[in-house]
Design a protein around this motif. Structure first.
Motif, PDB file in Angstrom:
ATOM      1  N   SER A 167       0.794  -1.230   0.000  1.00  0.00           N
ATOM      2  CA  SER A 167       0.000   0.000   0.000  1.00  0.00           C
ATOM      3  C   SER A 167       0.831   1.288   0.000  1.00  0.00           C
ATOM      4  O   SER A 167       0.394   2.275  -0.595  1.00  0.00           O
ATOM      5  CB  SER A 167      -1.003  -0.004   1.153  1.00  0.00           C
ATOM      6  OG  SER A 167      -0.343  -0.044   2.390  1.00  0.00           O
ATOM      7  N   PHE A 199       3.152   2.075  -1.815  1.00  0.00           N
ATOM      8  CA  PHE A 199       3.588   2.350  -3.173  1.00  0.00           C
ATOM      9  C   PHE A 199       2.473   2.877  -4.074  1.00  0.00           C
ATOM     10  O   PHE A 199       2.718   3.243  -5.209  1.00  0.00           O
ATOM     11  CB  PHE A 199       4.180   1.077  -3.799  1.00  0.00           C
ATOM     12  CG  PHE A 199       5.414   0.600  -3.085  1.00  0.00           C
ATOM     13  CD1 PHE A 199       6.635   1.189  -3.327  1.00  0.00           C
ATOM     14  CD2 PHE A 199       5.343  -0.421  -2.153  1.00  0.00           C
ATOM     15  CE1 PHE A 199       7.777   0.764  -2.664  1.00  0.00           C
ATOM     16  CE2 PHE A 199       6.468  -0.861  -1.485  1.00  0.00           C
ATOM     17  CZ  PHE A 199       7.691  -0.259  -1.734  1.00  0.00           C
ATOM     18  N   PHE A 200       1.255   2.890  -3.554  1.00  0.00           N
ATOM     19  CA  PHE A 200       0.102   3.266  -4.364  1.00  0.00           C
ATOM     20  C   PHE A 200      -0.642   4.451  -3.758  1.00  0.00           C
ATOM     21  O   PHE A 200      -0.636   4.653  -2.547  1.00  0.00           O
ATOM     22  CB  PHE A 200      -0.851   2.073  -4.508  1.00  0.00           C
ATOM     23  CG  PHE A 200      -0.239   0.939  -5.286  1.00  0.00           C
ATOM     24  CD1 PHE A 200      -0.345   0.896  -6.663  1.00  0.00           C
ATOM     25  CD2 PHE A 200       0.461  -0.071  -4.645  1.00  0.00           C
ATOM     26  CE1 PHE A 200       0.233  -0.141  -7.393  1.00  0.00           C
ATOM     27  CE2 PHE A 200       1.040  -1.114  -5.353  1.00  0.00           C
ATOM     28  CZ  PHE A 200       0.930  -1.142  -6.733  1.00  0.00           C
ATOM     29  N   THR A 201      -1.308   5.211  -4.611  1.00  0.00           N
ATOM     30  CA  THR A 201      -2.043   6.392  -4.156  1.00  0.00           C
ATOM     31  C   THR A 201      -3.473   6.071  -3.755  1.00  0.00           C
ATOM     32  O   THR A 201      -4.123   6.876  -3.103  1.00  0.00           O
ATOM     33  CB  THR A 201      -2.095   7.465  -5.264  1.00  0.00           C
ATOM     34  OG1 THR A 201      -2.777   6.923  -6.407  1.00  0.00           O
ATOM     35  CG2 THR A 201      -0.701   7.924  -5.664  1.00  0.00           C
ATOM     36  N   ASP A 202      -3.969   4.903  -4.140  1.00  0.00           N
ATOM     37  CA  ASP A 202      -5.369   4.565  -3.896  1.00  0.00           C
ATOM     38  C   ASP A 202      -5.501   3.254  -3.130  1.00  0.00           C
ATOM     39  O   ASP A 202      -4.589   2.434  -3.120  1.00  0.00           O
ATOM     40  CB  ASP A 202      -6.137   4.472  -5.216  1.00  0.00           C
ATOM     41  CG  ASP A 202      -5.522   3.472  -6.185  1.00  0.00           C
ATOM     42  OD1 ASP A 202      -4.295   3.266  -6.131  1.00  0.00           O
ATOM     43  OD2 ASP A 202      -6.265   2.900  -6.989  1.00  0.00           O
ATOM     44  N   THR A 262      -2.959   2.758  -8.792  1.00  0.00           N
ATOM     45  CA  THR A 262      -2.175   3.896  -9.258  1.00  0.00           C
ATOM     46  C   THR A 262      -0.896   4.031  -8.437  1.00  0.00           C
ATOM     47  O   THR A 262      -0.952   4.274  -7.229  1.00  0.00           O
ATOM     48  CB  THR A 262      -2.993   5.201  -9.145  1.00  0.00           C
ATOM     49  OG1 THR A 262      -4.250   5.013  -9.805  1.00  0.00           O
ATOM     50  CG2 THR A 262      -2.253   6.366  -9.759  1.00  0.00           C
ATOM     51  N   LEU A 263       0.245   3.872  -9.112  1.00  0.00           N
ATOM     52  CA  LEU A 263       1.525   3.996  -8.422  1.00  0.00           C
ATOM     53  C   LEU A 263       1.801   5.441  -8.027  1.00  0.00           C
ATOM     54  O   LEU A 263       1.367   6.373  -8.699  1.00  0.00           O
ATOM     55  CB  LEU A 263       2.670   3.532  -9.329  1.00  0.00           C
ATOM     56  CG  LEU A 263       2.894   2.042  -9.477  1.00  0.00           C
ATOM     57  CD1 LEU A 263       4.020   1.789 -10.477  1.00  0.00           C
ATOM     58  CD2 LEU A 263       3.242   1.403  -8.149  1.00  0.00           C
ATOM     59  N   ARG A 264       2.538   5.604  -6.960  1.00  0.00           N
ATOM     60  CA  ARG A 264       2.983   6.932  -6.546  1.00  0.00           C
ATOM     61  C   ARG A 264       4.054   7.419  -7.523  1.00  0.00           C
ATOM     62  O   ARG A 264       4.535   6.678  -8.363  1.00  0.00           O
ATOM     63  CB  ARG A 264       3.549   6.878  -5.135  1.00  0.00           C
ATOM     64  CG  ARG A 264       2.492   6.529  -4.089  1.00  0.00           C
ATOM     65  CD  ARG A 264       3.027   6.753  -2.684  1.00  0.00           C
ATOM     66  NE  ARG A 264       2.015   6.459  -1.703  1.00  0.00           N
ATOM     67  CZ  ARG A 264       1.061   7.309  -1.320  1.00  0.00           C
ATOM     68  NH1 ARG A 264       1.005   8.514  -1.838  1.00  0.00           N
ATOM     69  NH2 ARG A 264       0.176   6.951  -0.417  1.00  0.00           N
ATOM     70  N   SER A 265       4.450   8.684  -7.359  1.00  0.00           N
ATOM     71  CA  SER A 265       5.508   9.235  -8.195  1.00  0.00           C
ATOM     72  C   SER A 265       6.798   8.457  -7.950  1.00  0.00           C
ATOM     73  O   SER A 265       6.943   7.757  -6.937  1.00  0.00           O
ATOM     74  CB  SER A 265       5.730  10.710  -7.855  1.00  0.00           C
ATOM     75  OG  SER A 265       6.307  10.822  -6.564  1.00  0.00           O
ATOM     76  N   GLU A 266       7.747   8.596  -8.852  1.00  0.00           N
ATOM     77  CA  GLU A 266       9.008   7.878  -8.718  1.00  0.00           C
ATOM     78  C   GLU A 266       9.716   8.240  -7.414  1.00  0.00           C
ATOM     79  O   GLU A 266      10.247   7.372  -6.726  1.00  0.00           O
ATOM     80  CB  GLU A 266       9.918   8.169  -9.914  1.00  0.00           C
ATOM     81  CG  GLU A 266      11.155   7.305  -9.933  1.00  0.00           C
ATOM     82  CD  GLU A 266      11.950   7.425 -11.214  1.00  0.00           C
ATOM     83  OE1 GLU A 266      13.158   7.154 -11.163  1.00  0.00           O
ATOM     84  OE2 GLU A 266      11.373   7.767 -12.262  1.00  0.00           O
ATOM     85  N   ASP A 303       8.317   9.313  -4.556  1.00  0.00           N
ATOM     86  CA  ASP A 303       7.586   8.706  -3.435  1.00  0.00           C
ATOM     87  C   ASP A 303       7.767   7.198  -3.415  1.00  0.00           C
ATOM     88  O   ASP A 303       7.853   6.583  -2.352  1.00  0.00           O
ATOM     89  CB  ASP A 303       6.091   9.053  -3.510  1.00  0.00           C
ATOM     90  CG  ASP A 303       5.820  10.520  -3.198  1.00  0.00           C
ATOM     91  OD1 ASP A 303       6.693  11.181  -2.600  1.00  0.00           O
ATOM     92  OD2 ASP A 303       4.729  10.994  -3.554  1.00  0.00           O
ATOM     93  N   PHE A 304       7.820   6.583  -4.596  1.00  0.00           N
ATOM     94  CA  PHE A 304       8.058   5.150  -4.692  1.00  0.00           C
ATOM     95  C   PHE A 304       9.422   4.824  -4.088  1.00  0.00           C
ATOM     96  O   PHE A 304       9.562   3.884  -3.314  1.00  0.00           O
ATOM     97  CB  PHE A 304       8.003   4.706  -6.158  1.00  0.00           C
ATOM     98  CG  PHE A 304       8.005   3.211  -6.347  1.00  0.00           C
ATOM     99  CD1 PHE A 304       6.824   2.537  -6.601  1.00  0.00           C
ATOM    100  CD2 PHE A 304       9.180   2.476  -6.281  1.00  0.00           C
ATOM    101  CE1 PHE A 304       6.811   1.152  -6.790  1.00  0.00           C
ATOM    102  CE2 PHE A 304       9.193   1.096  -6.460  1.00  0.00           C
ATOM    103  CZ  PHE A 304       8.001   0.437  -6.716  1.00  0.00           C
TER     104      PHE A 304
END
Length: 94
Positions: A37, A39-42, A47-51, A53-54
């Motif tokens: 979780s 790694f994802f915005t939802d 939907t993956l987070r930005s690079e 944030d990832f």
């Protein structure tokens, strides 16, 4: 005598069933919502987070967890279901 045989058979089947369930129950790090979780915005983890944030989430993982994720991403079947995530994880490296 028949009761003992039936009882032993039932116990053996129960043990085999438990082992099969344990083997099939989400042994992949990629299927663990608690690990994935961040790694994802939802909530649906689509939907993956930005690079950036990832990378932050990636570096927050323990090294052995990152290794397990990369190993799972190397599995063709698992990679299909998590292709976008795996591509980003491989980009981050170990």
């Amino acid at each position: 005598m028949n009761f003992k045989v039936l009882s032993l058979g039932a116990v053996a089947l129960a043990m085999m069933g438990s082992a099969a369930l344990a083997a099939a129950s989400g042994t992949s790090a990629l299927d663990d919502p608690a690990k994935m979780s961040p790694f994802f915005t939802d909530a649906g983890m689509k939907t993956l987070r930005s690079e950036a944030d990832f990378k932050t989430a990636w570096m927050a993982m323990k090294p052995d967890e990152r290794t397990a994720v990369l190993k799972d991403c190397g599995d063709t079947t698992l990679n299909k279901a998590h292709a976008e995530f795996c591509a980003m994880a491989k980009k981050m490296g170990g």
